[in-house]
Design a protein around this motif. Sequence first.
Motif, PDB file in Angstrom:
ATOM      1  N   SER A 397       0.824  -1.264   0.131  1.00 17.61           N
ATOM      2  CA  SER A 397       0.177  -0.098  -0.020  1.00 17.61           C
ATOM      3  C   SER A 397       0.905   1.215   0.060  1.00 17.61           C
ATOM      4  O   SER A 397       1.984   1.427   0.696  1.00 17.61           O
ATOM      5  CB  SER A 397      -1.099   0.136   1.336  1.00 17.61           C
ATOM      6  OG  SER A 397      -1.594   1.109   1.227  1.00 17.61           O
ATOM      7  N   ASN A 398       0.531   2.119  -0.903  1.00 20.53           N
ATOM      8  CA  ASN A 398       1.159   3.494  -0.833  1.00 20.53           C
ATOM      9  C   ASN A 398       0.486   4.261   0.139  1.00 20.53           C
ATOM     10  O   ASN A 398      -0.559   4.740   0.090  1.00 20.53           O
ATOM     11  CB  ASN A 398       1.143   4.153  -2.468  1.00 20.53           C
ATOM     12  CG  ASN A 398       2.018   5.656  -2.360  1.00 20.53           C
ATOM     13  OD1 ASN A 398       2.241   6.180  -1.452  1.00 20.53           O
ATOM     14  ND2 ASN A 398       2.201   5.880  -3.390  1.00 20.53           N
ATOM     15  N   VAL A 400       0.898   7.422   0.912  1.00 16.67           N
ATOM     16  CA  VAL A 400       0.573   8.678   0.545  1.00 16.67           C
ATOM     17  C   VAL A 400      -1.019   8.982  -0.060  1.00 16.67           C
ATOM     18  O   VAL A 400      -1.772   9.770   0.116  1.00 16.67           O
ATOM     19  CB  VAL A 400       1.579   9.216  -0.592  1.00 16.67           C
ATOM     20  CG1 VAL A 400       0.825  10.618  -1.165  1.00 16.67           C
ATOM     21  CG2 VAL A 400       2.835   9.436   0.112  1.00 16.67           C
ATOM     22  N   ASN A 401      -1.352   7.914  -1.048  1.00 14.87           N
ATOM     23  CA  ASN A 401      -2.519   8.190  -1.816  1.00 14.87           C
ATOM     24  C   ASN A 401      -3.224   6.608  -1.709  1.00 14.87           C
ATOM     25  O   ASN A 401      -4.400   6.759  -2.334  1.00 14.87           O
ATOM     26  CB  ASN A 401      -2.410   8.288  -3.279  1.00 14.87           C
ATOM     27  CG  ASN A 401      -1.355   7.540  -4.108  1.00 14.87           C
ATOM     28  OD1 ASN A 401      -1.172   6.027  -3.432  1.00 14.87           O
ATOM     29  ND2 ASN A 401      -0.925   7.830  -5.135  1.00 14.87           N
ATOM     30  N   ASN A 402      -2.832   5.895  -0.929  1.00 12.52           N
ATOM     31  CA  ASN A 402      -3.615   4.545  -0.797  1.00 12.52           C
ATOM     32  C   ASN A 402      -3.613   3.561  -1.793  1.00 12.52           C
ATOM     33  O   ASN A 402      -4.559   2.652  -1.726  1.00 12.52           O
ATOM     34  CB  ASN A 402      -4.971   4.661  -0.234  1.00 12.52           C
ATOM     35  CG  ASN A 402      -4.841   5.368   1.154  1.00 12.52           C
ATOM     36  OD1 ASN A 402      -4.328   4.982   2.250  1.00 12.52           O
ATOM     37  ND2 ASN A 402      -5.737   6.445   1.670  1.00 12.52           N
ATOM     38  N   ASP A 403      -2.809   3.895  -2.805  1.00 11.50           N
ATOM     39  CA  ASP A 403      -2.843   2.974  -4.145  1.00 11.50           C
ATOM     40  C   ASP A 403      -2.133   1.591  -3.580  1.00 11.50           C
ATOM     41  O   ASP A 403      -1.408   1.585  -2.627  1.00 11.50           O
ATOM     42  CB  ASP A 403      -1.993   3.430  -5.246  1.00 11.50           C
ATOM     43  CG  ASP A 403      -2.729   4.806  -5.837  1.00 11.50           C
ATOM     44  OD1 ASP A 403      -3.736   4.998  -5.674  1.00 11.50           O
ATOM     45  OD2 ASP A 403      -2.026   5.204  -6.654  1.00 11.50           O
ATOM     46  N   SER A 418      -6.165   2.076  -7.723  1.00 12.59           N
ATOM     47  CA  SER A 418      -6.735   2.983  -6.599  1.00 12.59           C
ATOM     48  C   SER A 418      -7.096   1.757  -5.307  1.00 12.59           C
ATOM     49  O   SER A 418      -7.076   0.392  -5.386  1.00 12.59           O
ATOM     50  CB  SER A 418      -7.838   3.731  -6.922  1.00 12.59           C
ATOM     51  OG  SER A 418      -8.905   2.705  -7.069  1.00 12.59           O
ATOM     52  N   LYS A 419      -7.242   2.158  -4.239  1.00  8.44           N
ATOM     53  CA  LYS A 419      -7.659   1.439  -3.241  1.00  8.44           C
ATOM     54  C   LYS A 419      -8.698   0.659  -3.596  1.00  8.44           C
ATOM     55  O   LYS A 419      -9.061  -0.443  -2.853  1.00  8.44           O
ATOM     56  CB  LYS A 419      -7.883   2.312  -1.923  1.00  8.44           C
ATOM     57  CG  LYS A 419      -8.269   1.702  -0.616  1.00  8.44           C
ATOM     58  CD  LYS A 419      -8.431   2.630   0.692  1.00  8.44           C
ATOM     59  CE  LYS A 419      -8.561   1.821   1.803  1.00  8.44           C
ATOM     60  NZ  LYS A 419     -10.155   1.670   1.893  1.00  8.44           N
ATOM     61  N   LYS A 424      -4.610   2.373 -12.576  1.00  8.04           N
ATOM     62  CA  LYS A 424      -4.115   3.763 -12.555  1.00  8.04           C
ATOM     63  C   LYS A 424      -2.898   3.845 -13.448  1.00  8.04           C
ATOM     64  O   LYS A 424      -2.976   4.763 -14.394  1.00  8.04           O
ATOM     65  CB  LYS A 424      -3.540   4.184 -11.101  1.00  8.04           C
ATOM     66  CG  LYS A 424      -4.853   4.573 -10.024  1.00  8.04           C
ATOM     67  CD  LYS A 424      -4.480   5.078  -9.004  1.00  8.04           C
ATOM     68  CE  LYS A 424      -4.186   6.617  -8.975  1.00  8.04           C
ATOM     69  NZ  LYS A 424      -4.098   7.422  -7.626  1.00  8.04           N
ATOM     70  N   GLY A 449       6.061   7.850  -0.596  1.00 14.38           N
ATOM     71  CA  GLY A 449       5.543   7.305  -1.907  1.00 14.38           C
ATOM     72  C   GLY A 449       6.417   6.908  -2.966  1.00 14.38           C
ATOM     73  O   GLY A 449       6.115   6.370  -3.742  1.00 14.38           O
ATOM     74  N   SER A 466       6.404   7.866  -7.334  1.00 14.48           N
ATOM     75  CA  SER A 466       4.899   7.396  -6.752  1.00 14.48           C
ATOM     76  C   SER A 466       3.966   7.351  -8.122  1.00 14.48           C
ATOM     77  O   SER A 466       3.130   6.882  -7.635  1.00 14.48           O
ATOM     78  CB  SER A 466       4.479   8.500  -5.767  1.00 14.48           C
ATOM     79  OG  SER A 466       4.218   9.671  -6.440  1.00 14.48           O
ATOM     80  N   THR A 467       4.646   7.651  -9.090  1.00 14.55           N
ATOM     81  CA  THR A 467       3.729   7.588 -10.383  1.00 14.55           C
ATOM     82  C   THR A 467       4.345   6.460 -11.341  1.00 14.55           C
ATOM     83  O   THR A 467       3.923   6.380 -12.497  1.00 14.55           O
ATOM     84  CB  THR A 467       3.430   8.582 -11.091  1.00 14.55           C
ATOM     85  OG1 THR A 467       4.720   9.590 -11.185  1.00 14.55           O
ATOM     86  CG2 THR A 467       2.534   9.719 -10.224  1.00 14.55           C
TER      87      THR A 467
END
Length: 606
Positions: A397-398, A400-403, A418-419, A424, A449, A466-467
């Motif tokens: 789990s990230n 920062v953004n819950n990805d 995404s969560k 994504k 992240g 993070s991306t």
Amino acid sequence: MAQSIRYIRLIAVGAVGALALAGQATTSSADSAAKGSISPSFERVIGGKGHAGLYAWGMATAKDGSILVGDYWNYRVQRYSPSGASLGTVINNSGNGANQYYTPYGLAVDPRNGEIYLADTDRYTIDVYSASGAFLRSWGGKGSGAGKFLYPSRVAVSSTGTVYVADTWDHTVAVLTGTGAEIKSIGGFGNANGKLRSPHGLALDANDNLYVVDPGNFRISVFDKNGNFIRKWGSKGSGPGQFQGDMRGIAINKTKGWVYVVDGEGNKVSKFDTNGNFINKWGSEGYGNGQFADGGREATVDNAGNLWVADMPNFRVQRFTANGAFLGASPNPAQRPPLGGFNAPRGVGVAKDGTVAVSDTYNWRIQTFKPTGGVIKEWGRRGRGANQFNYARMVASNPVNNDWIITDTDNGRIVAYSKDGAYKWASGTSGAGAGQFRNPQSVAVSANGTIYVADSNNKRVQVLNSTGGYVRTIGSGAQFSYPKGIAVDPKDQSIWVADSAKVQITHWSATGAFLGKLSIGRGTGDNQLSGPFGIAVDNERVYVADVPVHRVKVWTKAGGFVQSISQRGYAAGKLFQPAQLAISGDRLYIAEEGNERVSVFKLNSN
């Protein structure tokens, strides 16, 4: 009893980053107990065994006209009528004992007496059963000498009882008697006439000429019954008579002289005459009639001239007319794996709110669960696009953004959802360049992240933003052999790496400076490691899944052995083949490949 473990730390010194030995600190058992002791207690299980109704791989037509299907991850051979009705299980002999097999791969039938030949790839043998499924004999073994195999993936039997075995990793086809005595070997690595690169499917025509699927050369090679090269056809491409790759199956209509080749990469079946003249082809990527999920597997022609193709990722076999018209599928509807069930789960991750994600590796999907264990949702099918996986391993789990960040291992990429499971991005392709991956096993995400990937076959760790953008590489082949597990230290955001081949745990700064390693002995003892996989870290301790001994072993960060968690077993609270580990609060989550569940322990930290 706890034993002193030394921790060797190297620190960067000076403008050129020279490394100096900081010392060898010996941690006593008393110090370990004071600073790292835990009293873990089993709390609960998430999920459980959940297989599909059929994982179709090997195919053969029995002497009585029924169709045999190797049900790969249900560890059995199924029988179907020519109309597609289930006739039950004919061979169910899986296990680790003598005269048993692990997973059935290629299948063949002796046309003289109906004996069933099974390519027992994981045991490096060929196993023989009667037409009714009674075990008769087994031969082979691991090796490259006469009668030995490195990866016996396919088998065929001629009208006189000669046996042909495709040894994929040896790039040869072994020619043997029905009792395993080797007569000769065909092929050898190369692209010249008569040479092979990773042979897969085998089939025989009416004259016992042998047709070999040669995927490394994108062609079909043909040999006479004595093993002499006759001809070849095919090339790389998507045009008529060409193959896109990952060619697996081949079947021959001996009456008509038609040859069918299953092209996994292109999701096609191509039809030729025995001279290699192209006739037609059909199929596409998908889940509908006449479509394949990431390619078909083996194939066979029934007594009516219809073609059967194993469509494993769609949990079915498909039947076609001789010209490719869809006739039906079995089972119909396909029996998908149940929600909440697993087939060899490798990864587990926990979000900040306690949501648990599990990589259901052999079912090609991700499932999420409530903190109490109830299923939330599933997503994913077998494939190479968005919302598709090719044996995904680890998940993290990230914060920062819950990805959810996932290693899509056999696709050579890292993917983010995404969560709630919305696709994504994807990062990377299969390769050795910066931002490329070869068999990435594990992933971890730092507090800001940053993503760390155990790029296993490239013997390195890669860092992404993070991306998914490439940032840097950590380590090299001299420092890693097969990095398999990776974790971020919550205390200082450094990283810890479990190397399964070197059998070691190394420590690195967030920017890639080598900080040292735990000096752990190789072995099966509680304070040793024999096959580390998943790794997790809390403020004081390092937790390592030692797969061969079915335990999680714990050390302090200073190297003091703390304890071993659980023992081998199948009951609640026992472990079998622990894979990835995750820590959330004072709970340790353990994805168990062998027990096909996630076990949760309360650590009761001091």
